[in-house]
Design an enzyme around this catalytic site. Structure first.
Site, mmCIF file in Angstrom:
data_model
loop_
_atom_site.group_PDB
_atom_site.id
_atom_site.type_symbol
_atom_site.label_atom_id
_atom_site.label_comp_id
_atom_site.label_asym_id
_atom_site.label_seq_id
_atom_site.Cartn_x
_atom_site.Cartn_y
_atom_site.Cartn_z
ATOM 1 N N ASP A 67 2.434 -1.000 11.645
ATOM 2 C CA ASP A 67 1.252 -1.338 10.891
ATOM 3 C C ASP A 67 0.639 -2.834 11.762
ATOM 4 O O ASP A 67 0.261 -3.015 11.647
ATOM 5 C CB ASP A 67 0.939 -1.068 9.458
ATOM 6 C CG ASP A 67 1.244 0.493 9.356
ATOM 7 O OD1 ASP A 67 0.731 0.674 10.499
ATOM 8 O OD2 ASP A 67 1.388 0.879 8.363
ATOM 9 N N LYS A 93 0.978 -1.172 0.070
ATOM 10 C CA LYS A 93 0.269 0.071 0.007
ATOM 11 C C LYS A 93 0.897 1.159 0.070
ATOM 12 O O LYS A 93 0.882 2.275 -0.701
ATOM 13 C CB LYS A 93 -0.784 -0.295 1.037
ATOM 14 C CG LYS A 93 -2.028 0.918 1.674
ATOM 15 C CD LYS A 93 -3.000 0.956 2.213
ATOM 16 C CE LYS A 93 -2.852 0.623 3.777
ATOM 17 N NZ LYS A 93 -2.591 1.932 4.151
ATOM 18 N N ARG A 98 2.978 6.335 -3.642
ATOM 19 C CA ARG A 98 3.930 6.598 -4.192
ATOM 20 C C ARG A 98 4.239 6.640 -5.777
ATOM 21 O O ARG A 98 4.563 6.983 -6.490
ATOM 22 C CB ARG A 98 5.808 6.282 -3.544
ATOM 23 C CG ARG A 98 5.060 6.744 -1.730
ATOM 24 C CD ARG A 98 6.019 6.034 -0.992
ATOM 25 N NE ARG A 98 6.080 7.187 0.485
ATOM 26 C CZ ARG A 98 5.254 6.259 1.602
ATOM 27 N NH1 ARG A 98 4.636 5.836 1.334
ATOM 28 N NH2 ARG A 98 5.359 7.164 2.789
HETATM 29 C C1 S3P Z 1 2.403 4.816 5.588
HETATM 30 C C2 S3P Z 1 3.581 5.434 7.545
HETATM 31 C C3 S3P Z 1 3.401 4.580 8.468
HETATM 32 C C4 S3P Z 1 1.911 3.753 8.702
HETATM 33 C C5 S3P Z 1 0.992 4.202 7.727
HETATM 34 C C6 S3P Z 1 1.961 4.127 6.303
HETATM 35 C C7 S3P Z 1 3.407 4.659 4.705
HETATM 36 O O1 S3P Z 1 2.992 6.415 9.264
HETATM 37 O O2 S3P Z 1 1.140 3.894 9.777
HETATM 38 O O3 S3P Z 1 0.088 3.116 7.479
HETATM 39 O O4 S3P Z 1 3.114 4.678 3.564
HETATM 40 O O5 S3P Z 1 3.901 6.606 4.731
HETATM 41 P P1 S3P Z 1 2.941 6.986 9.701
HETATM 42 O O6 S3P Z 1 3.912 8.050 8.778
HETATM 43 O O7 S3P Z 1 2.356 8.492 10.192
HETATM 44 O O8 S3P Z 1 3.811 6.611 11.011
#
Ligand code: S3P
Length: 429
Positions: free
Chosen positions: A314, A30, A35
């Site tokens: 996560d 995901k 990105r």
């Molecule tokens: C993600 C970063 C994490 C993660 C989220 C996806 C990302 O969050 O918990 O599910 O794709 O950059 P944070 O950047 O708030 O730590």
């Protein structure tokens, strides 16, 4: 279909009394999928992406770049070949709605800050509750004008972009979303934009920008970017370790199980759950080319120190299920960021596990799970949070007896719409 989904009540009743066996390719990662779409929107020309995540969150990012003027063709769905044709972006006709996707809104905030027009970003009730000043504050320092409730700490965010200047920024919270937002904004800023991280977070933004030809440098804990653009690219999204973790833990805790999960992204900033499961004594092995094998075995409690949290942030809901079934105490230290996820996961996870008979306590920012619990079938609420729903499902698969259910099951569409068909493929009654 294994188990019963009651669509009218949005409740899933998992099966019981079986095991998991077989090989399964989970959908695309995901984080990487978001990105890839945003970078394709910034590349002048046609990019081809294969194997995107087919969850609603990534569909929100696809819709967002379309709203900003990119053309997205996905004749076989997001998991098939997706073609993105982009040139100069243009203002969206109305507010961009990201649904439940925190990664979409924060990364898009950075992208929008670089555009010479106004973009409004909003989302569902969970998004409106989540903190946004972690991105609005540094983007304002770069020169973006951002309006929103509580001084732009909450969505909707109205972002007037353009004329940015690079800054040197050390995020007060470890967050790949914040780093990603600043690096995307930095593609449009004068001078250098630098992010210095005290704890490493997932490196997807910098790695992908560099691979696609933007001017990015990584030196130890310092990532910097200068004004540049990714070139159009072809890219295959690797499998999502955060989705694979549900099957890995299910195999570890359900007697007789043995699963193979090929094609995963298993870089060090994402594979913390494997290291923790290994310390717990799980029979789990990973190869350097992204294959994970996990088999049933006895587990014991471990301490997960704060520095390790970003590498498994996560996966804490599903690791907590493993911890509940292991012998002894598992402590997740410095896990306060869980309060700011799709739900307040410290409280929704504690509630879900306690309903199933586990011994869970939250003290400050530490989540402590005391095992071994004899999990009992019960009705659990997902609290609208996809990872709570899937973790509860695995707990019920491992519970003593039939009859449990998860209300609010639809939330799994956020990241893993194929979860039930994949369960069906692995489950042996
Ligand atoms: C993600 C970063 C994490 C993660 C989220 C996806 C990302 O969050 O918990 O599910 O794709 O950059 P944070 O950047 O708030 O730590």
């Amino acid at each position: 279909m294994i188990g019963v989904y009651d669509a009218a009540g949005d409740t899933f009743h998992p099966p019981a009394g079986g095991r998991l066996e077989g090989a399964l390719a989970v959908p695309g990662d995901k984080s990487i999928s978001h990105r890839a779409l945003l970078m394709a929107a910034l590349a002048d020309g046609t990019s081809h992406i294969f194997g995107l995540s087919d969850g609603e969150d990534v569909a929100s990012s696809a819709a967002a770049i379309e709203a900003l003027g990119a053309e997205v063709h996905a004749p076989l769905g997001l998991r098939g070949e997706v073609t993105v044709n982009a040139g100069a972006l243009r203002p969206a006709a109305s507010a961009i709605h990201v649904g439940n996707s925190g990664t979409s809104i924060r990364l898009l905030a950075g992208l929008a800050a670089g555009q010479p027009f106004t973009t409004t970003l909003t989302g569902d009730a969970s998004i409106l509750r989540r903190p946004m000043n972690r991105v609005s504050r540094p983007l304002r320092q770069m020169g973006a004008r951002i309006a929103g409730p509580y001084d732009a700490d909450s969505a909707p965010l109205e972002i007037r972009g353009g004329s940015l200047e690079g800054i040197v920024y050390s995020p007060p919270v470890a967050s790949a979303q914040v780093k990603g937002a600043l690096l995307l904004a930095g593609l449009f800023a004068s001078g250098e934009t630098v992010v210095i991280e005290s704890t490493p977070t997932r490196p997807h933004t910098e790695e992908m920008l560099a691979a696609f030809g933007a001017d990015v440098r990584v030196e130890a804990d310092r990532v910097s970017v200068r004004a540049s653009a990714p070139a159009p690219f072809e890219f295959v999204v690797p499998g999502d370790p955060s989705s694979a973790a549900f099957w890995a833990v299910a195999a570890a805790v359900i007697p007789g199980s043995d699963v193979l999960l090929p094609g995963l992204y298993l870089g060090p900033a994402r594979n913390g759950f494997i290291r923790v499961l290994q310390r717990m004594g799980a029979r789990i092995e990973a190869t350097s080319d992204g294959l994970l094998r996990c088999r049933y075995g006895d587990l014991r409690g471990v301490t997960v120190p704060a520095a390790e949290i970003p590498s498994l942030i996560d996966e804490i809901p599903i690791l907590a299920v493993a911890a509940a079934l292991g012998e002894g105490t598992t402590a997740f230290e410095g896990a306060g960021e869980l309060r700011h996820k799709e739900s307040d996961r410290l409280s929704t996870l504690r509630a879900a596990l306690a309903t199933l008979g586990a011994d869970v306590e939250v003290t400050g920012d530490t989540l402590e799970v005391r095992g071994p619990a004899r999990l009992r079938p019960a009705s659990v609420s997902s609290a609208g949070d996809h990872r709570i729903a899937m973790a509860a499902c695995v707990a019920l698969l491992a519970a003593d007896g039939h009859g449990g259910s998860i209300a609010g099951w639809r939330s799994v569409e956020t990241s893993y719409p194929g979860f039930l068909s994949d369960l069906n493929a692995l489950w042996k009654a």
